[in-house]
Enzyme design. Structure first.
Site, mmCIF file in Angstrom:
data_model
loop_
_atom_site.group_PDB
_atom_site.id
_atom_site.type_symbol
_atom_site.label_atom_id
_atom_site.label_comp_id
_atom_site.label_asym_id
_atom_site.label_seq_id
_atom_site.Cartn_x
_atom_site.Cartn_y
_atom_site.Cartn_z
ATOM 1 N N THR A 40 62.531 9.401 53.553
ATOM 2 C CA THR A 40 61.501 8.366 52.868
ATOM 3 C C THR A 40 62.009 6.942 52.746
ATOM 4 O OG1 THR A 40 62.029 9.233 50.593
ATOM 5 C CG2 THR A 40 60.014 10.220 52.033
ATOM 6 N N HIS A 45 70.540 6.362 47.639
ATOM 7 C CA HIS A 45 71.420 5.783 46.443
ATOM 8 C C HIS A 45 72.131 6.938 46.078
ATOM 9 C CE1 HIS A 45 68.565 7.674 43.570
ATOM 10 N NE2 HIS A 45 67.647 6.695 43.853
ATOM 11 N N HIS A 48 70.568 10.161 45.108
ATOM 12 C CA HIS A 48 69.891 11.149 46.167
ATOM 13 C C HIS A 48 71.188 12.022 46.742
ATOM 14 C CE1 HIS A 48 67.165 7.661 47.136
ATOM 15 N NE2 HIS A 48 66.474 8.695 46.417
ATOM 16 N N LYS A 82 55.358 14.462 40.786
ATOM 17 C CA LYS A 82 54.749 13.138 41.274
ATOM 18 C C LYS A 82 53.151 13.084 40.526
ATOM 19 C CE LYS A 82 57.949 11.720 44.253
ATOM 20 N NZ LYS A 82 58.830 12.916 44.255
ATOM 21 N N ARG A 86 52.258 10.819 47.757
ATOM 22 C CA ARG A 86 53.209 9.821 48.409
ATOM 23 C C ARG A 86 52.596 9.293 49.930
ATOM 24 N NH1 ARG A 86 58.704 12.393 50.138
ATOM 25 N NH2 ARG A 86 59.272 12.077 47.901
ATOM 26 N N GLN A 173 58.527 23.990 53.468
ATOM 27 C CA GLN A 173 59.990 24.102 53.101
ATOM 28 C C GLN A 173 60.247 25.700 52.957
ATOM 29 O OE1 GLN A 173 62.230 23.071 49.158
ATOM 30 N NE2 GLN A 173 61.819 20.963 50.281
ATOM 31 N N ASP A 194 65.346 19.939 40.369
ATOM 32 C CA ASP A 194 63.796 19.705 40.417
ATOM 33 C C ASP A 194 63.061 20.432 41.656
ATOM 34 O OD1 ASP A 194 65.495 18.196 42.301
ATOM 35 O OD2 ASP A 194 64.023 16.494 41.727
ATOM 36 N N LYS A 234 66.175 9.905 36.826
ATOM 37 C CA LYS A 234 67.212 10.118 37.690
ATOM 38 C C LYS A 234 68.125 9.110 37.637
ATOM 39 C CE LYS A 234 64.792 13.575 40.388
ATOM 40 N NZ LYS A 234 64.355 14.203 41.566
ATOM 41 N N LYS A 237 70.080 4.198 39.809
ATOM 42 C CA LYS A 237 69.887 2.688 39.884
ATOM 43 C C LYS A 237 70.184 2.124 38.431
ATOM 44 C CE LYS A 237 65.492 3.347 42.415
ATOM 45 N NZ LYS A 237 63.931 3.174 42.753
ATOM 46 N N THR A 238 70.292 0.825 38.594
ATOM 47 C CA THR A 238 70.837 -0.007 37.341
ATOM 48 C C THR A 238 69.753 -1.035 37.137
ATOM 49 O OG1 THR A 238 72.084 -1.605 38.551
ATOM 50 C CG2 THR A 238 73.139 0.448 37.926
#
Length: 409
Positions: A40, A45, A48, A82, A86, A173, A194, A234, A237-238
């Site tokens: 996606t 990052h 992931h 979600k 998406r 899946q 998850d 999660k 990120k900062t």
């Protein structure tokens, strides 16, 4: 210490559909394990990459590793957790993102030499699979009343309104695991906690098909704990943005600082995932000095992902920046801007340099006396800065730890 014991010692095994069988497989021979990722975005990052750090240990132990890139499932989007559907990606966007993910995963896995990992794309086996045939073969094994009680769909049901389109994700899946089992002998699926519902669905489908065709497929699922911040988000990120694996998307200094800002509660798991340091050593270091632990963590992960030269540079830059109140501009992270006007507003300058996420944030920080310029606190958000003064660079500081030298070309 064998692989199963290593995973347990490092607290990386959270759930399994059959713990004893998993232990037997890992202790008794070779397994073929896969993890899936939907393309996606064109990079990953740090958050992931958690399952892939564990697959790295499988490969090092001699097991076969498969990375499944969801070219087909990404067209739907995983509804797990979600509240909104998406956005659907075009074929061209998916292909572009897949190439970026391949580059990111090469940081963790070997795709050549002895025992190479392989990358597969589920678009290859879903392409041409007739819809009616798929529903007759696979859909018939998924009772709707059970599907809608699955936590995978909980938020979408409560807040967004689940579509039939999205409900197809878990079927696809689940079939991925069956297909990889039949083609490659894949007997283990690994993912984040998850993904538990999706993983269980694949194992359940395999058991149902075994009952019908007596093939005796061996299929086990397992998950690792999620890497979450104390507020339940999660990691990855900062406040400055994502801690990207792609070196073109983030500087060595910002990568190092992003790792250094890991919440105290997450430091041990980050060591467990991204380093090979013995956990008894890690736990003692954390217990003794959490700040020293974070510095070691930042150095080790930067070295692992970007190389030793970047790790040393980022560590030196960080130490020099924070060693005293007087900062040597030569050690500061730098951005060069093309500015065609004689002057530029400070809000525009900070935003264009990506030192803030918006002009509104810059204004708010200035009003809170949270930004300084060459050591002087900025009090007026309307000031204009002469472009000529940017030739040698002006050092901006945000909060206590964020520095940026802004220059004009």
């Amino acid at each position: 210490m064998n692989l199963f014991e290593t995973l347990v010692d490092r607290n990386l095994l959270y759930q399994s559909t059959d713990v004893e069988l998993l232990k037997k497989l890992l202790n008794g021979g070779k397994v073929t394990v896969y993890t899936g990722t939907d393309p996606t975005a064109d990079s990953l990052h740090i958050g992931h990459c958690v399952p892939c750090t564990i697959l790295r240990r499988f490969q090092q132990a001699g097991h076969k590793v498969i990375v499944l890139v969801g070219g087909a499932t990404a067209a739907i989007g995983d509804p797990t957790g979600k509240t909104d559907m998406r956005p659907m990606l075009t074929k061209e966007q998916l292909e572009h993102n897949i190439e970026g993910i391949k580059r990111a995963y090469s940081k963790f896995l070997k795709f050549d030499g002895d025992n190479p990992a392989i990358i597969v794309n589920n678009a290859d086996w879903f392409k041409g699979y007739d819809y009616v045939d798929f529903m007759r073969d696979i859909g018939v094994h998924f009772p709707i009343n059970q599907m809608i009680t699955n936590e995978i769909y909980a938020k979408r049901l409560q807040e967004g309104g689940l579509t039939f389109f999205e409900m197809g994700y878990i079927l696809m899946q689940a079939y991925d695991f069956v297909h990889l089992n039949e083609k490659y002998g894949c007997n283990l699926q690994w993912g984040g906690a998850d993904q538990w519902g999706n993983i269980v669905a694949g194992c359940t489908l395999g058991r149902k098909l075994n009952y019908l065709d007596n093939k005796n497929r061996v299929m086990v699922g397992a998950t690792n704990p999620l890497l979450l911040t104390p507020d339940g988000k999660k990691m990855g990120k900062t406040e400055k943005g994502a801690i990207w694996i792609d070196e073109t998307k983030i500087s060595a200094y910002d990568f190092y600082q992003g790792i250094y800002q890991t919440p105290d509660e997450c430091v041990e798991m980050m060591f467990a995932l991204f380093t090979d340091l013995p956990m008894n050593e890690v736990r003692e270091l954390i217990k003794t000095d959490i700040v020293k632990s974070k510095k070691r963590l930042a150095y080790e992960i930067t070295k692992f992902i970007r190389g030793e030269a970047d790790a040393i540079e980022a560590e030196n830059m960080s130490n020099n920046l924070f060693a005293s109140n007087s900062v040597d501009k030569s050690n500061a992270p730098t951005v060069n801007l093309d500015i065609s006007t004689p002057t530029i507003g400070v809000l525009d300058l900070l935003f264009n340099a990506k030192f803030v996420s918006s002009k509104g944030e810059a204004r708010r920080l200035i009003e809170q006396k949270g930004i300084s310029m060459d050591g002087e606190i900025i009090l007026d958000p309307t000031i204009q800065i002469e472009t000529l003064n940017l030739k040698d660079g002006i050092l901006f500081k945000k909060g206590k730890k964020n520095f940026l030298l802004i220059k004009s070309n």
